[in-house]
Design an enzyme around this catalytic site. Structure first.
Site, short mmCIF file in Angstrom:
data_model
loop_
_atom_site.label_atom_id
_atom_site.label_comp_id
_atom_site.label_asym_id
_atom_site.label_seq_id
_atom_site.Cartn_x
_atom_site.Cartn_y
_atom_site.Cartn_z
N LYS A 280 -19.99 -22.67 16.94
CA LYS A 280 -19.31 -21.48 17.44
C LYS A 280 -18.05 -21.93 18.20
O LYS A 280 -18.11 -22.87 18.96
CB LYS A 280 -20.24 -20.73 18.38
N GLU A 366 -35.35 -5.58 20.96
CA GLU A 366 -35.44 -4.45 21.89
C GLU A 366 -36.81 -3.77 21.82
O GLU A 366 -37.34 -3.31 22.84
CB GLU A 366 -34.33 -3.42 21.60
N ARG A 394 -32.94 1.11 19.59
CA ARG A 394 -33.84 0.27 18.79
C ARG A 394 -35.28 0.32 19.33
O ARG A 394 -36.22 0.01 18.63
CB ARG A 394 -33.38 -1.20 18.82
C1 LIG Z 1 -29.54 -4.50 18.18
C2 LIG Z 1 -28.51 -5.36 18.88
N1 LIG Z 1 -28.86 -5.99 20.02
C3 LIG Z 1 -27.94 -6.74 20.66
C4 LIG Z 1 -26.66 -6.88 20.17
C5 LIG Z 1 -25.63 -7.67 20.95
N2 LIG Z 1 -25.20 -8.84 20.20
C6 LIG Z 1 -24.08 -8.88 19.51
S1 LIG Z 1 -23.80 -10.34 18.78
C7 LIG Z 1 -25.23 -10.97 19.44
C8 LIG Z 1 -25.64 -12.38 19.16
C9 LIG Z 1 -25.66 -12.63 17.69
O1 LIG Z 1 -26.00 -13.97 17.49
P1 LIG Z 1 -25.86 -14.55 16.01
O2 LIG Z 1 -26.44 -13.60 15.05
O3 LIG Z 1 -26.40 -15.90 16.05
O4 LIG Z 1 -24.30 -14.55 15.74
P2 LIG Z 1 -23.20 -15.55 16.34
O5 LIG Z 1 -22.47 -14.75 17.41
O6 LIG Z 1 -23.89 -16.74 16.88
O7 LIG Z 1 -22.29 -15.86 15.18
C10 LIG Z 1 -25.88 -10.03 20.20
C11 LIG Z 1 -27.13 -10.25 20.95
C12 LIG Z 1 -26.36 -6.20 18.98
N3 LIG Z 1 -25.11 -6.26 18.43
N4 LIG Z 1 -27.29 -5.47 18.35
MG LIG Z 2 -25.62 -17.73 16.38
#
Ligand SMILES: Cc1ncc(C[n+]2csc(CCOP(=O)(O)OP(=O)(O)O)c2C)c(N)n1
Ligand SMILES: [Mg+2]
Ligand SMILES: CC(=O)[C@@H](O)[C@H](O)COP(=O)(O)O
Length: 629
Positions: A280, A366, A394
């Site tokens: 990242k 959630e 959710r």
């Molecule tokens: C249902 C839900 N919960 C929380 C979030 C907040 N959120 C956005 S991106 C993220 C982390 C995503 O991690 P990953 O899938 O590994 O993607 P990366 O940013 O590492 O590329 C979170 C928790 C969301 N978008 N949707």
């Molecule tokens: Mg990730």
């Protein structure tokens, strides 16, 4: 290559790996430059530059469908599909959306924003393809964080069962917003270090083929050896056991490695999962070295120093939440904090510094967070679930079935309640009053400022007669003085800020300043409008409502929430149920459509949720003769 000239991804087909690397460098530079001004999800997008380039080179969008899970990492995809020129408007009013948007491009096959939906969407598209007899590829791209979402696991279960052709790209960068958590995360870590499973499996098969055959016996035992190899080589071949062909770990920044694995996947039948390991923030040191998650999504920054441009202003509600939680937890051992993957955004990362053993980040889960909180409450603990309004959607059935129905002492700290702005439609927190107030047993409150917020939070934690929620907005408060000591507020009691003989404005939370301003505008027209801080959304303040009804003055309700089923609706219901049929009520709030991305002031202006409109509405409700009196 000039990024602005990337109108159609087909241009990638003619490039060799070296040229692709050159394009990757150009795109990285573009992202770092543009987002230093606009802000946005820089870290996730820098991590998927090579991956997105190779996907668009080897597949044929829009015929082949890309589904970006969460979608915050789709900027590279947007650049390659002709939208680089719009990046100066990223996440701004009427500008480029920060997530995939079907109305923006035919290449955006699936809209996201909430996590963990890509695999289910992909399964639906796969079934449709097979029923129609077409031959497009379906490629969900899901992160290691999104994989912790329950929906993703439901989909994996079904995809593995159906055994239809689909290639899942697992983008594993060991990060959610903050460092990723959970057993799946730990398993992926073992897979990352175990080395190439696929190669070892092929090597073994080659070796076995060289041994002079002892007929079927060797071949049969070879299968068993191969299977035991799997467990030997890569702990918990979770995906293979679910019916996927697992390829990986693949270096997500090595174009050749990516291409060879994706080409292998394209000619392999059934569901494939390619475990791609990325970094990242790749290519920009401050983001690449970000252990906390600051560079996941941020505002403008200074490129040279990596210094994030801080806007001066009052303390954020999340900051007040963290401080208040710490103050309460020092004296109340029952308090346990829960977050579904939002430790930084909720402020619980600061709480965890003092109470690491009483803060639980459960991942993007959630539903689990809500019901786990219910479990905690059955045993006398005081769970405080810090959750964004939009993400609590959710956990709706868990709220209904596990918390409210059992009347358990769970405190919901509902952050990002109201318009959130840049994240747009998928993140506006404008439905929680509608989806909570009709549930038996729940209490629901909203503070007018950060000082009332700390007392409201304290009130909620002291409350021991069932579930209680405090909803508060994204960002800063009003800059009011904070009381030194916490005290309880009367639940179900509103606060009359100013008396008025001609009309009443009932408002709460962020609409209080709007109501105050509207009353000032009305006063200039000789209309005395009462301003009421309707801070208890359930229960309503019946005494106050009846007093207003007895005054026979018109009432305006203001809410930064959906009108349908919102606070204003509850006022109409109250007067109807109590046979006050002559009270005149007008409601102002969020209309019946999804509010797109943009600055909150621009959005409020666009939907007319302004002091001027509020004053005009009240003026139209007050008889002219009264205005002259
Ligand atoms: C249902 C839900 N919960 C929380 C979030 C907040 N959120 C956005 S991106 C993220 C982390 C995503 O991690 P990953 O899938 O590994 O993607 P990366 O940013 O590492 O590329 C979170 C928790 C969301 N978008 N949707
Ligand atoms: Mg990730
Ligand atoms: C993409 C996503 O869902 C999160 O990154 C979200 O954008 C965080 O929102 P806040 O910036 O309000 O914490």
């Amino acid at each position: 290559m000039d990024v602005l000239n990337m109108k159609d991804p087909a241009f990638l087909k003619d490039l060799d790996d070296k040229q692709l690397s050159g394009v990757a460098e150009d795109i990285r530079g573009f992202l770092i430059d543009k987002l230093s001004v606009t802000g946005g999800h820089l870290g996730p997008n820098l991590g998927v530059v090579e991956l997105t380039l190779v996907l668009h080179q080897l597949y044929n969008s829009p015929k082949d469908k890309f589904l970006f899970d969460v979608g915050h990492q789709s900027y590279v995809h947007k650049i390659l599909t002709g939208r680089a020129g719009q990046f100066d408007t990223l996440r701004q009013h009427k500008g480029l959306c920060g997530f995939p948007k079907r109305s923006e491009s035919i290449h955006d096959a699936w809209e996201t924003g909430h996590s963990s939906t890509s695999l289910s969407g992909a399964m639906g598209m796969t079934l449709a393809r097979d029923l129609k007899g077409t031959d497009e590829h379906i490629i969900p791209i899901i992160g290691d964080g999104a994989l912790t979402g329950g929906m993703a696991l439901e989909a994996l279960n079904h995809i593995g069962h159906e055994q239809r052709d689909m290639t899942v790209i697992l983008n594993d960068n060991e990060m959610s917003i903050a460092p990723n958590v959970g057993a799946l995360h730990n398993m992926l870590g073992r897979m990352r270090t175990a080395g190439k499973y696929q190669k070892a499996k092929d090597d073994l098969e080659m070796l076995i083929k060289k041994v002079p055959a002892f007929g079927g016996r060797l071949a049969a035992s070879a299968e068993r050896v191969k299977d035991s190899l799997k467990y030997l080589l890569v702990s918990g071949m979770f995906f293979e056991e679910l019916g996927f062909t697992y390829l990986g770990p693949v270096d997500g920044h090595d174009i050749a490695d990516l291409k060879s694995n994706i080409r292998y996947a394209k000619k392999t039948k059934g569901p494939i999962i390619i475990h791609v390991v990325t970094k990242k923030g790749k290519g920009y040191a401050p983001a690449e070295n970000d252990a906390k998650g600051t560079w996941h999504g941020l505002g403008p920054y200074k490129i040279e120093s990596g210094e994030v441009v801080k806007k001066p202003g009052p303390p954020s509600y999340s900051g007040v939440f963290a401080e208040t939680m710490k103050t309460m937890a020092r004296n109340d051992k029952r308090i346990v904090a829960v977050t579904p993957a939002m430790p930084n955004g909720s402020g619980l990362d600061k709480f965890a510094l003092e109470f690491p053993e009483r803060m639980f980040d459960v991942g993007i889960a959630e539903q689990h967070a809500t019901t786990m909180s219910a479990g905690l409450a059955t045993q006398g603990m005081k769970p405080v679930l810090a959750i964004y309004s939009t993400f609590l959607q959710r956990g709706y059935d868990q709220l209904v079935h596990d918390v409210c129905r059992q009347n358990l002492n769970v405190v919901f700290a509902i952050d990002r309640a109201g318009l959130v702005g840049a994240d747009g439609e998928t993140h506006q927190g404008v439905f929680d009053i509608s989806y909570m107030r009709h549930l038996p047993n729940i209490k629901l409150m909203a503070p007018k400022d950060e000082n009332e917020f700390q007392h409201m939070l304290y009130t909620a934690v002291q409350y021991d007669d069932g579930p209680i929620a405090v909803r508060y907005p994204r960002g800063g408060g009003l800059g009011v003085t904070m009381d030194e000591t916490l005290h309880s507020l009367p639940i179900g009691k509103w606060e009359t800020e100013t008396e008025g003989k001609d009309a009443a404005i009932l408002a709460f939370g962020t609409m209080i300043p709007v109501a105050r301003q509207a009353a000032e505008l009305l006063a200039k027209k000789g209309i005395k409008a009462e301003v009421v801080n309707a801070r208890s959304l359930k229960p309503l303040d019946g005494d106050k409502l009846e007093a207003l009804a007895d005054k026979q003055i018109p009432i305006l309700t203001l809410e930064e929430h959906a009108l349908l089923g919102g606070f204003g609706s509850s006022i109409l219901e109250y007067f109807h149920e109590n046979a006050y049929h002559s009270v005149v009520v007008e409601r102002m709030g969020i209309p019946d459509w999804y509010i797109e991305h943009g600055g909150v002031p621009d959005l409020l202006e666009e939907i007319g949720l302004t002091a001027e409109n509020a004053a005009r509405t009240v003026q139209n409700m007050v008889p002219i003769k009264q205005q002259r009196a």
